[in-house]
Write a protein that holds these residues in place. Sequence first.
Motif, PDB file in Angstrom:
ATOM      1  N   LYS A   2     -13.497 -11.033  43.747  1.00 49.94           N
ATOM      2  CA  LYS A   2     -13.726 -11.995  44.829  1.00 49.94           C
ATOM      3  C   LYS A   2     -13.440 -11.364  46.190  1.00 49.94           C
ATOM      4  N   ILE A   3     -12.449 -10.493  46.257  1.00 47.30           N
ATOM      5  CA  ILE A   3     -12.142  -9.794  47.508  1.00 47.30           C
ATOM      6  C   ILE A   3     -13.295  -8.860  47.872  1.00 47.30           C
ATOM      7  N   ARG A   4     -13.822  -8.124  46.875  1.00 49.75           N
ATOM      8  CA  ARG A   4     -14.970  -7.239  47.123  1.00 49.75           C
ATOM      9  C   ARG A   4     -16.164  -8.040  47.647  1.00 49.75           C
ATOM     10  N   ARG A   5     -16.403  -9.187  47.041  1.00 50.84           N
ATOM     11  CA  ARG A   5     -17.524 -10.038  47.452  1.00 50.84           C
ATOM     12  C   ARG A   5     -17.311 -10.544  48.890  1.00 50.84           C
ATOM     13  N   LEU A   6     -16.104 -10.944  49.215  1.00 56.12           N
ATOM     14  CA  LEU A   6     -15.791 -11.415  50.558  1.00 56.12           C
ATOM     15  C   LEU A   6     -15.968 -10.296  51.583  1.00 56.12           C
ATOM     16  N   LYS A   7     -15.516  -9.094  51.255  1.00 61.88           N
ATOM     17  CA  LYS A   7     -15.686  -7.948  52.137  1.00 61.88           C
ATOM     18  C   LYS A   7     -17.171  -7.652  52.353  1.00 61.88           C
ATOM     19  N   TRP A   8     -17.952  -7.751  51.285  1.00 58.22           N
ATOM     20  CA  TRP A   8     -19.393  -7.526  51.389  1.00 58.22           C
ATOM     21  C   TRP A   8     -20.013  -8.554  52.327  1.00 58.22           C
ATOM     22  N   LYS A   9     -19.632  -9.815  52.161  1.00 63.10           N
ATOM     23  CA  LYS A   9     -20.171 -10.873  53.017  1.00 63.10           C
ATOM     24  C   LYS A   9     -19.829 -10.626  54.480  1.00 63.10           C
ATOM     25  N   ILE A  10     -18.605 -10.229  54.753  1.00 63.15           N
ATOM     26  CA  ILE A  10     -18.196  -9.959  56.131  1.00 63.15           C
ATOM     27  C   ILE A  10     -18.982  -8.775  56.694  1.00 63.15           C
ATOM     28  N   THR A  11     -19.099  -7.723  55.924  1.00 61.96           N
ATOM     29  CA  THR A  11     -19.806  -6.522  56.365  1.00 61.96           C
ATOM     30  C   THR A  11     -21.287  -6.792  56.615  1.00 61.96           C
ATOM     31  N   HIS A  12     -21.879  -7.680  55.814  1.00 62.03           N
ATOM     32  CA  HIS A  12     -23.309  -7.956  55.909  1.00 62.03           C
ATOM     33  C   HIS A  12     -23.645  -9.245  56.664  1.00 62.03           C
ATOM     34  N   ASN A  13     -22.735  -9.701  57.472  1.00 62.08           N
ATOM     35  CA  ASN A  13     -22.963 -10.819  58.386  1.00 62.08           C
ATOM     36  C   ASN A  13     -23.329 -12.143  57.712  1.00 62.08           C
ATOM     37  N   ALA A  14     -22.782 -12.401  56.555  1.00 62.74           N
ATOM     38  CA  ALA A  14     -22.998 -13.698  55.922  1.00 62.74           C
ATOM     39  C   ALA A  14     -22.268 -14.766  56.729  1.00 62.74           C
ATOM     40  N   LEU A  15     -22.793 -15.973  56.689  1.00 63.24           N
ATOM     41  CA  LEU A  15     -22.177 -17.059  57.429  1.00 63.24           C
ATOM     42  C   LEU A  15     -20.931 -17.536  56.693  1.00 63.24           C
ATOM     43  N   LEU A  16     -19.774 -17.228  57.240  1.00 66.05           N
ATOM     44  CA  LEU A  16     -18.497 -17.655  56.679  1.00 66.05           C
ATOM     45  C   LEU A  16     -17.804 -18.520  57.723  1.00 66.05           C
ATOM     46  N   ILE A  17     -17.708 -19.782  57.425  1.00 69.38           N
ATOM     47  CA  ILE A  17     -17.120 -20.726  58.360  1.00 69.38           C
ATOM     48  C   ILE A  17     -15.605 -20.741  58.190  1.00 69.38           C
ATOM     49  N   ASN A  18     -14.898 -20.739  59.302  1.00 63.88           N
ATOM     50  CA  ASN A  18     -13.435 -20.833  59.312  1.00 63.88           C
ATOM     51  C   ASN A  18     -12.745 -19.654  58.633  1.00 63.88           C
ATOM     52  N   THR A  19     -13.374 -18.493  58.655  1.00 62.61           N
ATOM     53  CA  THR A  19     -12.777 -17.276  58.109  1.00 62.61           C
ATOM     54  C   THR A  19     -12.485 -16.340  59.277  1.00 62.61           C
ATOM     55  N   PHE A  20     -11.310 -15.738  59.245  1.00 63.79           N
ATOM     56  CA  PHE A  20     -10.868 -14.863  60.321  1.00 63.79           C
ATOM     57  C   PHE A  20     -10.433 -13.519  59.754  1.00 63.79           C
ATOM     58  N   ILE A  21     -10.660 -12.463  60.531  1.00 65.79           N
ATOM     59  CA  ILE A  21     -10.139 -11.147  60.160  1.00 65.79           C
ATOM     60  C   ILE A  21      -9.054 -10.781  61.162  1.00 65.79           C
ATOM     61  N   ILE A  22      -8.083 -10.033  60.667  1.00 57.19           N
ATOM     62  CA  ILE A  22      -7.009  -9.517  61.518  1.00 57.19           C
ATOM     63  C   ILE A  22      -7.240  -8.017  61.603  1.00 57.19           C
ATOM     64  N   VAL A  23      -7.384  -7.514  62.819  1.00 58.43           N
ATOM     65  CA  VAL A  23      -7.694  -6.099  63.026  1.00 58.43           C
ATOM     66  C   VAL A  23      -6.670  -5.473  63.963  1.00 58.43           C
ATOM     67  N   LEU A  24      -6.550  -4.150  63.863  1.00 61.21           N
ATOM     68  CA  LEU A  24      -5.718  -3.436  64.823  1.00 61.21           C
ATOM     69  C   LEU A  24      -6.368  -3.564  66.187  1.00 61.21           C
ATOM     70  N   CYS A  25      -5.568  -3.802  67.188  1.00 62.28           N
ATOM     71  CA  CYS A  25      -6.090  -4.018  68.538  1.00 62.28           C
ATOM     72  C   CYS A  25      -6.798  -2.755  69.027  1.00 62.28           C
ATOM     73  N   ARG A  26      -7.974  -2.946  69.575  1.00 58.71           N
ATOM     74  CA  ARG A  26      -8.776  -1.823  70.057  1.00 58.71           C
ATOM     75  C   ARG A  26      -8.521  -1.518  71.521  1.00 58.71           C
ATOM     76  N   TYR A  27      -8.008  -2.476  72.268  1.00 60.78           N
ATOM     77  CA  TYR A  27      -7.855  -2.321  73.714  1.00 60.78           C
ATOM     78  C   TYR A  27      -6.448  -2.719  74.147  1.00 60.78           C
ATOM     79  N   GLY A  28      -5.967  -2.088  75.175  1.00 63.52           N
ATOM     80  CA  GLY A  28      -4.701  -2.484  75.767  1.00 63.52           C
ATOM     81  C   GLY A  28      -3.499  -2.218  74.877  1.00 63.52           C
ATOM     82  N   THR A  29      -2.441  -2.969  75.141  1.00 67.33           N
ATOM     83  CA  THR A  29      -1.181  -2.738  74.438  1.00 67.33           C
ATOM     84  C   THR A  29      -0.886  -3.796  73.375  1.00 67.33           C
ATOM     85  N   ASN A  30      -1.821  -4.690  73.115  1.00 72.50           N
ATOM     86  CA  ASN A  30      -1.609  -5.686  72.067  1.00 72.50           C
ATOM     87  C   ASN A  30      -1.516  -5.019  70.707  1.00 72.50           C
TER      88      ASN A  30
END
Length: 113
Positions: free
Chosen positions: A19-47
């Motif tokens: 299920k995690i693999r499927r979710l990752k695939w959906k995120i990578t391939h722009n599937a419509l996922l409502i109310n789903t959030f990703i947490i990423v390392l900050c790309r800008y600034g000091t956050n």
Amino acid sequence: MIWYENLYLGESIPKKAAKIRRLKWKITHNALLINTFIIVLCRYGTNLLEIIPVRELRQKCYPKQNLYIVGIAKGYDEALEIAAEIVTDVYKETGGFKVKHFFGQHEKAGDST
């Protein structure tokens, strides 16, 4: 997109590998996922981290190539909990808040924090 091997997952995310693999695939391939959030390392600034709604990734111009994804959550509140858990784990492990160093991304991100 780069995926952290041991993703932090919200309580609402199924813990089964398939299920995690499927979710990752959906995120990578722009599937419509409502109310789903990703947490990423900050790309800008000091956050430390960014919380991004997956629906934003569907925009063609969204810069996805440099996203280092460390967590997935259902709902913004759960995403905040996961982000807090990540920062707490980093502090317990290192005694500081150098999140990029903790995830081994300091050279790739070009950041010395």
